[in-house]
Design an enzyme around this catalytic site. Structure first.
Site, PDB file in Angstrom:
ATOM      1  N   LYS A   1       0.836  -1.213   0.000  1.00 48.85           N
ATOM      2  CA  LYS A   1       0.000   0.000   0.000  1.00 48.85           C
ATOM      3  C   LYS A   1       0.871   1.264   0.000  1.00 48.85           C
ATOM      4  CE  LYS A   1      -2.015  -1.152   3.878  1.00 48.85           C
ATOM      5  NZ  LYS A   1      -1.261  -2.395   4.183  1.00 48.85           N
TER       6      LYS A   1
ATOM      7  N   ARG B   1      11.632  -0.887  10.895  1.00 50.14           N
ATOM      8  CA  ARG B   1      10.573  -0.597  11.871  1.00 50.14           C
ATOM      9  C   ARG B   1      10.560  -1.630  12.997  1.00 50.14           C
ATOM     10  NH1 ARG B   1       5.264   0.447   8.201  1.00 50.14           N
ATOM     11  NH2 ARG B   1       4.363  -0.794   9.881  1.00 50.14           N
TER      12      ARG B   1
ATOM     13  N   ARG C   1      12.036  -5.245   4.970  1.00 50.77           N
ATOM     14  CA  ARG C   1      11.737  -3.838   4.611  1.00 50.77           C
ATOM     15  C   ARG C   1      12.669  -2.858   5.317  1.00 50.77           C
ATOM     16  NH1 ARG C   1       5.786  -1.673   5.333  1.00 50.77           N
ATOM     17  NH2 ARG C   1       6.041  -2.555   7.404  1.00 50.77           N
TER      18      ARG C   1
ATOM     19  N   ARG D   1       0.379  -9.019  13.362  1.00 50.43           N
ATOM     20  CA  ARG D   1      -0.338  -8.014  12.558  1.00 50.43           C
ATOM     21  C   ARG D   1      -1.222  -8.684  11.501  1.00 50.43           C
ATOM     22  NH1 ARG D   1       4.696  -4.975  10.730  1.00 50.43           N
ATOM     23  NH2 ARG D   1       3.334  -3.795   9.341  1.00 50.43           N
TER      24      ARG D   1
ATOM     25  N   ARG E   1      -9.621   0.756   8.855  1.00 54.18           N
ATOM     26  CA  ARG E   1      -9.111  -0.581   9.116  1.00 54.18           C
ATOM     27  C   ARG E   1     -10.085  -1.415   9.945  1.00 54.18           C
ATOM     28  NH1 ARG E   1      -3.191   0.233   8.928  1.00 54.18           N
ATOM     29  NH2 ARG E   1      -2.148  -1.637   9.608  1.00 54.18           N
TER      30      ARG E   1
HETATM   31  P1  AP5 Z   1       4.861  -1.598   1.804  1.00 49.43           P
HETATM   32  O1  AP5 Z   1       4.499  -0.814   0.607  1.00 49.43           O
HETATM   33  O2  AP5 Z   1       5.621  -0.900   2.879  1.00 49.43           O
HETATM   34  O3  AP5 Z   1       3.588  -2.359   2.392  1.00 49.43           O
HETATM   35  P2  AP5 Z   1       2.318  -1.785   3.164  1.00 49.43           P
HETATM   36  O4  AP5 Z   1       1.126  -2.457   2.588  1.00 49.43           O
HETATM   37  O5  AP5 Z   1       2.330  -0.292   3.188  1.00 49.43           O
HETATM   38  O6  AP5 Z   1       2.637  -2.404   4.582  1.00 49.43           O
HETATM   39  P3  AP5 Z   1       2.634  -1.770   6.049  1.00 49.43           P
HETATM   40  O7  AP5 Z   1       3.338  -2.789   6.929  1.00 49.43           O
HETATM   41  O8  AP5 Z   1       3.197  -0.406   6.100  1.00 49.43           O
HETATM   42  O9  AP5 Z   1       1.161  -1.793   6.358  1.00 49.43           O
HETATM   43  P4  AP5 Z   1       0.549  -1.859   7.718  1.00 49.43           P
HETATM   44  O10 AP5 Z   1      -0.834  -1.696   7.297  1.00 49.43           O
HETATM   45  O11 AP5 Z   1       0.834  -3.006   8.582  1.00 49.43           O
HETATM   46  O12 AP5 Z   1       1.348  -0.719   8.517  1.00 49.43           O
HETATM   47  P5  AP5 Z   1       0.900   0.714   8.966  1.00 49.43           P
HETATM   48  O13 AP5 Z   1       2.084   1.568   8.970  1.00 49.43           O
HETATM   49  O14 AP5 Z   1      -0.318   1.134   8.242  1.00 49.43           O
HETATM   50  O15 AP5 Z   1       5.716  -2.876   1.297  1.00 49.43           O
HETATM   51  C1  AP5 Z   1       6.261  -3.812   2.209  1.00 49.43           C
HETATM   52  C2  AP5 Z   1       7.623  -4.305   1.678  1.00 49.43           C
HETATM   53  O16 AP5 Z   1       7.413  -5.026   0.477  1.00 49.43           O
HETATM   54  C3  AP5 Z   1       8.608  -3.177   1.326  1.00 49.43           C
HETATM   55  O17 AP5 Z   1       9.896  -3.588   1.685  1.00 49.43           O
HETATM   56  C4  AP5 Z   1       8.480  -3.027  -0.195  1.00 49.43           C
HETATM   57  O18 AP5 Z   1       9.681  -2.581  -0.788  1.00 49.43           O
HETATM   58  C5  AP5 Z   1       8.132  -4.448  -0.609  1.00 49.43           C
HETATM   59  N1  AP5 Z   1       7.231  -4.498  -1.773  1.00 49.43           N
HETATM   60  C6  AP5 Z   1       6.133  -3.712  -2.003  1.00 49.43           C
HETATM   61  N2  AP5 Z   1       5.534  -4.068  -3.167  1.00 49.43           N
HETATM   62  C7  AP5 Z   1       6.257  -5.115  -3.654  1.00 49.43           C
HETATM   63  C8  AP5 Z   1       6.128  -5.941  -4.821  1.00 49.43           C
HETATM   64  N3  AP5 Z   1       5.138  -5.757  -5.722  1.00 49.43           N
HETATM   65  N4  AP5 Z   1       7.042  -6.923  -5.007  1.00 49.43           N
HETATM   66  C9  AP5 Z   1       8.058  -7.125  -4.104  1.00 49.43           C
HETATM   67  N5  AP5 Z   1       8.232  -6.377  -2.989  1.00 49.43           N
HETATM   68  C10 AP5 Z   1       7.339  -5.383  -2.768  1.00 49.43           C
HETATM   69  O19 AP5 Z   1       0.426   0.405  10.473  1.00 49.43           O
HETATM   70  C11 AP5 Z   1       1.365   0.097  11.488  1.00 49.43           C
HETATM   71  C12 AP5 Z   1       0.631   0.014  12.826  1.00 49.43           C
HETATM   72  O20 AP5 Z   1       0.030   1.291  13.132  1.00 49.43           O
HETATM   73  C13 AP5 Z   1      -0.544  -0.988  12.876  1.00 49.43           C
HETATM   74  O21 AP5 Z   1      -0.107  -2.299  13.184  1.00 49.43           O
HETATM   75  C14 AP5 Z   1      -1.396  -0.372  13.997  1.00 49.43           C
HETATM   76  O22 AP5 Z   1      -0.851  -0.652  15.264  1.00 49.43           O
HETATM   77  C15 AP5 Z   1      -1.251   1.133  13.754  1.00 49.43           C
HETATM   78  N6  AP5 Z   1      -2.296   1.636  12.838  1.00 49.43           N
HETATM   79  C16 AP5 Z   1      -2.117   2.180  11.596  1.00 49.43           C
HETATM   80  N7  AP5 Z   1      -3.274   2.539  11.051  1.00 49.43           N
HETATM   81  C17 AP5 Z   1      -4.243   2.204  11.946  1.00 49.43           C
HETATM   82  C18 AP5 Z   1      -5.662   2.308  11.937  1.00 49.43           C
HETATM   83  N8  AP5 Z   1      -6.319   2.797  10.880  1.00 49.43           N
HETATM   84  N9  AP5 Z   1      -6.329   1.872  13.042  1.00 49.43           N
HETATM   85  C19 AP5 Z   1      -5.684   1.387  14.124  1.00 49.43           C
HETATM   86  N10 AP5 Z   1      -4.330   1.248  14.198  1.00 49.43           N
HETATM   87  C20 AP5 Z   1      -3.613   1.649  13.104  1.00 49.43           C
END
Ligand code: AP5
Length: 218
Positions: free
Chosen positions: A15, A162, A129, A173, A90
């Site tokens: 994402k 991270r 990552r 997660r 979410r």
């Molecule tokens: P990346 O693009 O970073 O993936 P992502 O989908 O953004 O994953 P996140 O881990 O950031 O999502 P998340 O939803 O868990 O974390 P968030 O920060 O929102 O890609 C991942 C890796 O794969 C990278 O290394 C990239 O290079 C590689 N990659 C990407 N595309 C690829 C491809 N096509 N082929 C190969 N490699 C590829 O949330 C973190 C925490 O915050 C949550 O656990 C929660 O505690 C809190 N939080 C955030 N939002 C909320 C909410 N709305 N409600 C409650 N708590 C929340």
């Protein structure tokens, strides 16, 4: 009417990677709830302290504080033309709140691309990552390495891993995602807003499919 795109998908589905590319192509704002929380943690705010206590365990931050934080961000001038929502909503409660806050702005969610990737690939993506400290640009040590190790290609800032990208927290997660976020797939499917995107493809191919789904020409 402004364009609001919700990127749905498991942790590690891509994402953030795709949002960074899409904001360049569309000029829309990028709202990442995870990045907003991490900024609060860095600035040592009260909200940051609270968020950290959930994020470090791989759990979701409570709906009320998350909704209030996103509502404040979405009312900023750079979101007037619309935004890419990454990581929010979410839960069904957040999805209802997103609808209300956008309706109050005279708008609604335009489309919900759902990026699908098998779980075993997600763990490898998360544990490899590297994230840029300045702006959250993402890299992977195997799949999309930076030109210079440890340095962001875009802004030259330091890359770090991270705290929640350990294998153990990543697994937690994924469980939380299955329990709390998966119901949103049907929620948006019923509204005819969901478009499924195959995320287990090279990054540029996923972008290509997203641009088609969003009806945007490169
Ligand atoms: P990346 O693009 O970073 O993936 P992502 O989908 O953004 O994953 P996140 O881990 O950031 O999502 P998340 O939803 O868990 O974390 P968030 O920060 O929102 O890609 C991942 C890796 O794969 C990278 O290394 C990239 O290079 C590689 N990659 C990407 N595309 C690829 C491809 N096509 N082929 C190969 N490699 C590829 O949330 C973190 C925490 O915050 C949550 O656990 C929660 O505690 C809190 N939080 C955030 N939002 C909320 C909410 N709305 N409600 C409650 N708590 C929340």
């Amino acid at each position: 009417m402004a364009t609001y795109i919700v990127l749905l998908g498991s942790p590690g589905a891509g994402k953030g990677t795709q949002a960074d590319i899409l904001i360049e192509q569309t000029g829309l704002a990028h709202i990442s709830s995870g990045d907003l929380f991490r900024e609060h943690i860095r600035s040592k705010t009260e909200l940051g302290q609270l968020a950290d206590s959930y994020m470090s365990k791989g759990e979701l931050v409570p709906d009320d504080v998350t909704i209030a934080m996103v509502k404040e961000r979405i009312s900023m001038p750079d979101c007037e033309r619309g935004a890419i929502l990454d990581g929010f909503p979410r839960t069904p409660v957040q999805a209802d709140a997103a609808k209300i806050m956008l309706n109050e702005l005279g708008s609604d969610i335009t489309v919900v691309p759902y990026i699908t990737v098998p779980d075993e690939i997600l763990i490898a993506r998360l544990s490899g990552r590297w994230t840029c400290r300045a702006s959250g640009h993402v890299y992977h040590n195997l799949y999309s390495p930076p030109l210079k190790e440890g340095i962001c290609d875009i802004d030259g800032s330091e890359l770090y891993q991270r705290d929640d990208d350990t294998v153990e927290t990543a697994k937690k997660r994924l469980c939380v995602y299955a329990e709390k976020t998966l119901p949103l797939i049907n929620y948006y499917r019923k509204q005819n807003r969901l478009v499924e995107i195959q995320g287990n493809q090279p990054i540029d191919k996923v972008t290509e499919d997203l641009l088609v789904a969003l009806d945007i020409k490169e």
